[in-house]
Design a protein around this motif. Structure first.
Motif, mmCIF file in Angstrom:
data_model
loop_
_atom_site.group_PDB
_atom_site.id
_atom_site.type_symbol
_atom_site.label_atom_id
_atom_site.label_comp_id
_atom_site.label_asym_id
_atom_site.label_seq_id
_atom_site.Cartn_x
_atom_site.Cartn_y
_atom_site.Cartn_z
ATOM 1 N N UNK A 1 -54.975 22.018 -69.185
ATOM 2 C CA UNK A 1 -54.030 21.634 -68.121
ATOM 3 C C UNK A 1 -52.834 20.880 -68.701
ATOM 4 N N UNK A 2 -51.811 21.599 -69.102
ATOM 5 C CA UNK A 2 -50.636 20.961 -69.716
ATOM 6 C C UNK A 2 -49.921 20.089 -68.694
ATOM 7 N N UNK A 3 -49.704 18.816 -69.050
ATOM 8 C CA UNK A 3 -49.090 17.873 -68.120
ATOM 9 C C UNK A 3 -50.093 16.830 -67.677
ATOM 10 N N UNK A 4 -51.379 17.035 -67.994
ATOM 11 C CA UNK A 4 -52.400 16.085 -67.558
ATOM 12 C C UNK A 4 -53.049 15.370 -68.742
ATOM 13 N N UNK A 5 -52.275 15.115 -69.780
ATOM 14 C CA UNK A 5 -52.759 14.315 -70.885
ATOM 15 C C UNK A 5 -53.118 12.936 -70.333
ATOM 16 N N UNK A 6 -54.323 12.441 -70.624
ATOM 17 C CA UNK A 6 -54.735 11.167 -70.004
ATOM 18 C C UNK A 6 -55.789 10.461 -70.832
ATOM 19 N N UNK A 7 -55.880 9.138 -70.624
ATOM 20 C CA UNK A 7 -56.833 8.340 -71.395
ATOM 21 C C UNK A 7 -57.704 7.472 -70.484
ATOM 22 N N UNK A 8 -57.864 7.903 -69.246
ATOM 23 C CA UNK A 8 -58.739 7.179 -68.297
ATOM 24 C C UNK A 8 -60.196 7.337 -68.733
ATOM 25 N N UNK A 9 -61.099 6.498 -68.209
ATOM 26 C CA UNK A 9 -62.515 6.748 -68.464
ATOM 27 C C UNK A 9 -62.895 8.132 -67.918
ATOM 28 N N UNK A 10 -63.867 8.834 -68.551
ATOM 29 C CA UNK A 10 -64.170 10.225 -68.166
ATOM 30 C C UNK A 10 -64.463 10.433 -66.676
ATOM 31 N N UNK A 11 -65.190 9.492 -66.019
ATOM 32 C CA UNK A 11 -65.498 9.717 -64.593
ATOM 33 C C UNK A 11 -64.220 9.698 -63.757
ATOM 34 N N UNK A 12 -63.265 8.848 -64.150
ATOM 35 C CA UNK A 12 -62.004 8.797 -63.397
ATOM 36 C C UNK A 12 -61.131 10.022 -63.703
ATOM 37 N N UNK A 13 -61.272 10.551 -64.918
ATOM 38 C CA UNK A 13 -60.526 11.788 -65.241
ATOM 39 C C UNK A 13 -60.952 12.899 -64.280
ATOM 40 N N UNK A 14 -62.279 12.973 -64.040
ATOM 41 C CA UNK A 14 -62.780 14.017 -63.145
ATOM 42 C C UNK A 14 -62.274 13.785 -61.716
ATOM 43 N N UNK A 15 -62.322 12.528 -61.293
ATOM 44 C CA UNK A 15 -61.838 12.230 -59.931
ATOM 45 C C UNK A 15 -60.364 12.577 -59.783
ATOM 46 N N UNK A 16 -59.602 12.277 -60.829
ATOM 47 C CA UNK A 16 -58.154 12.556 -60.795
ATOM 48 C C UNK A 16 -57.897 14.073 -60.687
ATOM 49 N N UNK A 17 -58.586 14.837 -61.528
ATOM 50 C CA UNK A 17 -58.389 16.298 -61.490
ATOM 51 C C UNK A 17 -58.660 16.831 -60.094
ATOM 52 N N UNK A 18 -59.713 16.312 -59.486
ATOM 53 C CA UNK A 18 -60.156 16.876 -58.200
ATOM 54 C C UNK A 18 -59.226 16.526 -57.036
ATOM 55 N N UNK A 19 -58.215 15.710 -57.307
ATOM 56 C CA UNK A 19 -57.177 15.437 -56.297
ATOM 57 C C UNK A 19 -56.174 16.591 -56.229
ATOM 58 N N UNK A 20 -56.258 17.526 -57.179
ATOM 59 C CA UNK A 20 -55.326 18.667 -57.188
ATOM 60 C C UNK A 20 -56.056 19.855 -56.548
ATOM 61 N N UNK A 21 -55.474 20.472 -55.514
ATOM 62 C CA UNK A 21 -56.235 21.487 -54.762
ATOM 63 C C UNK A 21 -56.902 22.551 -55.639
ATOM 64 N N UNK A 22 -56.175 23.113 -56.610
ATOM 65 C CA UNK A 22 -56.773 24.183 -57.426
ATOM 66 C C UNK A 22 -57.916 23.657 -58.296
ATOM 67 N N UNK A 23 -57.972 22.314 -58.475
ATOM 68 C CA UNK A 23 -58.974 21.732 -59.379
ATOM 69 C C UNK A 23 -60.035 20.936 -58.621
ATOM 70 N N UNK A 24 -60.129 21.150 -57.283
ATOM 71 C CA UNK A 24 -61.014 20.266 -56.517
ATOM 72 C C UNK A 24 -62.487 20.447 -56.857
ATOM 73 N N UNK A 25 -62.819 21.594 -57.519
ATOM 74 C CA UNK A 25 -64.225 21.748 -57.953
ATOM 75 C C UNK A 25 -64.320 21.787 -59.468
ATOM 76 N N UNK A 26 -63.265 21.341 -60.121
ATOM 77 C CA UNK A 26 -63.202 21.485 -61.593
ATOM 78 C C UNK A 26 -64.292 20.676 -62.292
ATOM 79 N N UNK A 27 -64.755 21.217 -63.402
ATOM 80 C CA UNK A 27 -65.670 20.488 -64.279
ATOM 81 C C UNK A 27 -64.993 20.369 -65.643
#
Ligand code: FAD
Length: 701
Positions: free
Chosen positions: A364-390
């Motif tokens: 996902x170019x544009x989503x470079x991030x250094x949050x803790x892993x659980x928050x990375x997942x929560x952040x991704x899932x705020x994007x409609x296409x990624x709401x079920x992303x793993x």
């Protein structure tokens, strides 16, 4: 048999025709990672020699180009890298080229480097960026299959004559007293390897440690030593060698990478499809086709962040150590945290890019991030296409040491250490292409130095590689440096379509890093283009006659002057094919080059004007610059940096100004025009007086 296979493989790789499936078959049959027939040493005890002409440290994008280039110029070369398996690894984005970067890839290819051909082999989605602008600033780009890219680079290196690869980590640079005939305080003599402490000698060395020099990885509040996920940092001894032993100034920079997402968990139907170009354009001048057929290319997808993404970033800043630090990161490739902090309340683009033909991951170019892993997942899932992303691999940041590049000469040799060259991220740059370009040039010069040949430099009027090196050694860096077309004042001459003509002949005749077959091809193209231009100049008619001949072309009927075919080709809507069908006897044999000729016709007048300007600068070197100029209010287009340097040094002549650190040819042209324009008035009033005063001050009279 082994030798025959090796030769055959190398030959095929040099001259492949991608549409022949037979090469794929041969590669499948003969490709063996770490094939025993190649001179690869896994441990120090295995290696055959204790002395090489050139040692290259690091097998990333700078190191692989450096090792190959040094070997091509004729030096017996050793590439030492932490893990053979990661040679040619793409640490971050699975893509090559782009605006400015694509030009670098073409130039590296023109000097027989590896990355262009590797891109053609591994590309899965090709596009030319910036098409709405002129062809001078088009950016050839490709999404890559990571595995294919790495395999290609390794195969090329393994088949390279005069090159040995050693798996090991360098802990110390060995130096001795300098050669008194040359400038410098030390002379490099070899390396010490961590494992067992064995030493290997060489008189030239290229250091390309990338993000590994005292590297630290960041994820949430966790910090660990590392140069890239899964790889340890360079040992502390190496940083110590550079700082304490050699007295080099170093700084610290940072970068980051996004999480890798499992493709099957992404709802691609909720993102916008981005198709590749219908016809892929190869990076390499040697290739007519890419390995990937047009219809086999993979799409990318575009989606956007939502307010939920911003909320999670803002709420978790206290859990994000990397983002709290002052260390400078890449301005043009920022993390999502930096984007949110700089531009609050906006929706940001996220490109979902394939990681390869058979990979089940998306980048996902544009989503470079250094949050803790659980928050990375929560952040991704705020994007409609990624709401079920793993997530398969979480994003992380890296901080590393770099060497301030103003301590290098234009050959990329460290000024105070004879024989030591630096290239890539260690010089404060970011990106594979910037690393590859420096690696190639450092490798060329390390090889030449070892063979007692003079080191060479590339001017910024000649190449983007010259611009990159001139910027680094002349101005230094305050943040990770990436290439843009706007950095090149002569960009209309330094086009992606003509890098072969600019560099391959010199690469063969003077530098010694280009193969005969590439040279012959470049000369064939150069001669054919010259003949076609001469033929077009010789065909001249009035605009009325041209309209009769070509039909409805966009040339004003009132134009009474004669127009040559070359001048006519500059016009919108006029193609070389149209001219060739009107004059088949002298032009149709050049149809192979119709696009190149069109581009040449468009830019020729501008390039000729630039050449005249450069000649004028040379002629006007002794022109006096008034000592009382207020450089900060000069009504010409000069950067703040240039104004500061001019104000600080106050050069007496234009020639002295050209030699100032960070001065660009464009700035000199601006200065020349200003002084010439205002010169007469000033001479009449105070100019003469000031010149006299300056001479007196210098003791000239
Ligand atoms: C987390 C991360 C994020 C990135 N993000 C971006 C980005 O957003 N945009 C972008 O353009 N680029 C990005 N990059 C940078 C890109 O990967 C580099 O610009 C490029 O790889 C630099 O090439 P290099 O050859 O200088 O170094 P690298 O590719 O880092 O290679 C260095 C090599 O040196 C070897 N090495 C190091 N120390 C030693 C030693 N002591 N002995 C032996 N071998 C050694 C390593 O094993 C490695 O093979 C990122 C890199 C990382 C790690």
């Amino acid at each position: 048999m082994a030798v025959v296979v090796s030769l055959l493989q190398h030959r095929l790789l040099q001259e492949w025709e991608f549409h022949t499936d037979c090469l794929m078959l041969l590669r499948k049959l003969f490709w063996r990672p770490n094939h025993p027939q190649f001179p690869i040493c896994r441990t120090v005890c295995d290696f055959p020699l204790k002395k090489y002409d050139v040692i290259v440290v690091g097998g990333g994008h700078a190191g692989t180009e450096a090792a190959a280039a040094a070997a091509r110029v004729g030096a017996k070369t050793l590439l030492v890298t932490q893990k053979i398996q990661t040679i040619g690894a793409l640490s971050c984005n699975p893509s090559l080229g782009g605006v400015g970067k694509g030009q670098l890839v073409r130039e590296v290819d023109s000097l027989d480097g590896l990355c262009g051909r590797a891109g053609d082999w591994a590309g899965v989605h090709f596009s030319i960026l910036n098409r709405s602008k002129g062809p001078a600033v088009w950016g050839p780009r490709a999404q890559l299959d990571r595995e294919l890219y790495r395999q290609f680079i390794q195969t090329e290196l393994h088949a390279m004559p005069r090159l040995t690869v050693l798996e090991g980590s360098v802990e110390e640079l060995l130096v001795s007293e300098p050669n008194p005939d040359q400038p410098g305080q030390h002379r490099v003599t070899g390396i010490r390897i961590v494992d067992g402490g064995q030493t290997i000698s060489s008189s030239s060395m290229v250091l390309t440690t990338g993000t590994f020099l005292s590297g630290s990885l960041f994820m949430g509040q966790t910090t660990s030593p590392g140069g890239r996920i899964g790889d340890p940092p360079s040992c502390v001894g190496l940083s110590h060698s550079l700082r304490e032993k050699l007295g080099l100034r170093t700084g610290r920079l940072r970068t980051g990478t996004p999480p890798r997402i499992i493709k099957a968990t992404v709802q691609l139907s909720l993102a916008q499809i981005n198709a590749p170009d219908k016809q892929p354009t190869p990076f390499s001048y040697l290739n007519k086709h890419t390995r990937c057929k047009p219809e086999e290319q993979l799409p990318c997808y575009l989606t956007h962040t939502t307010p939920g993404v911003e909320r999670i970033v803002m709420e978790s800043l206290h859990l994000n150590t990397h983002i709290q630090q002052d260390t400078k990161g890449p301005r043009y490739c920022p993390s999502i945290e930096s984007r949110v902090l700089r531009f609050p309340g906006r929706s940001h683009q996220v490109w979902l890019e394939p990681e390869g033909l058979t990979s089940d991951l998306l980048y996902p170019q544009g989503l470079s991030m250094t949050l803790p892993p659980d928050l990375q997942l929560r952040l991704l899932r705020e994007i409609p296409a990624l709401q079920r992303a793993e997530i398969q691999i979480p994003g992380y940041g890296v901080q590393y040491d770099f060497v301030c590049p103003t301590q290098l000469s234009p050959s990329l040799q460290v000024k105070r250490v004879q024989g030591l060259f630096l290239a890539g991220q260690i010089n404060g740059t970011t990106g594979y292409e910037e690393a590859a370009a420096q690696g190639l040039w450092a490798g060329v010069n390390a090889g030449r130095t070892a063979l007692s040949l003079p080191a060479l430099s590339l001017s910024r009027t000649q190449s983007y590689i010259g611009v990159l090196i001139d910027d680094l050694v002349g101005r230094g860096v305050t943040e990770p440096y990436r290439m843009f077309t706007s950095r090149a004042e002569f960009r209309t001459a330094l086009r992606p379509d003509n890098a072969d003509l600019r560099l391959s002949p010199r690469g063969f005749e003077e530098i010694g890093c280009v193969s005969e077959c590439r040279y012959e091809e470049a000369v064939r193209v150069r001669d054919a283009l010259r003949d076609a231009l001469t033929a077009m100049k010789s065909i001249s008619m009035s605009s009325t006659r041209w309209r009769e001949k070509l039909g409805d072309v966009n040339v004003s009927e009132s134009k009474s002057t004669m127009l040559s075919a070359l001048e006519l080709l500059q016009y919108n809507g006029v193609t070389f094919e149209m001219l060739a069908s009107a004059f088949p006897e002298c032009l149709s044999k050049h149809l192979e080059f119709s696009q190149r000729l069109k581009i040449e016709a468009i830019y020729r007048p501008h390039c000729e004007r630039q050449v005249r300007e450069m000649e004028r600068i040379r002629e006007e070197e002794s022109l006096s610059l008034p000592l009382d100029i207020d450089y900060f209010s000069l009504p010409v287009s000069l950067s703040r940096e240039v104004r500061e340097v001019l104000d600080h040094v106050r050069p007496h002549t234009l020639g002295a100004a050209t030699r100032l650190r960070g001065m660009t040819p464009a700035a000199i042209v601006q200065l020349l025009n200003y002084v010439r324009k205002t010169g007469q008035d000033r001479h009449g009033k105070r100019g003469k007086h000031i010149e006299m005063a300056a001479l007196e001050k210098e003791g000239g009279i």
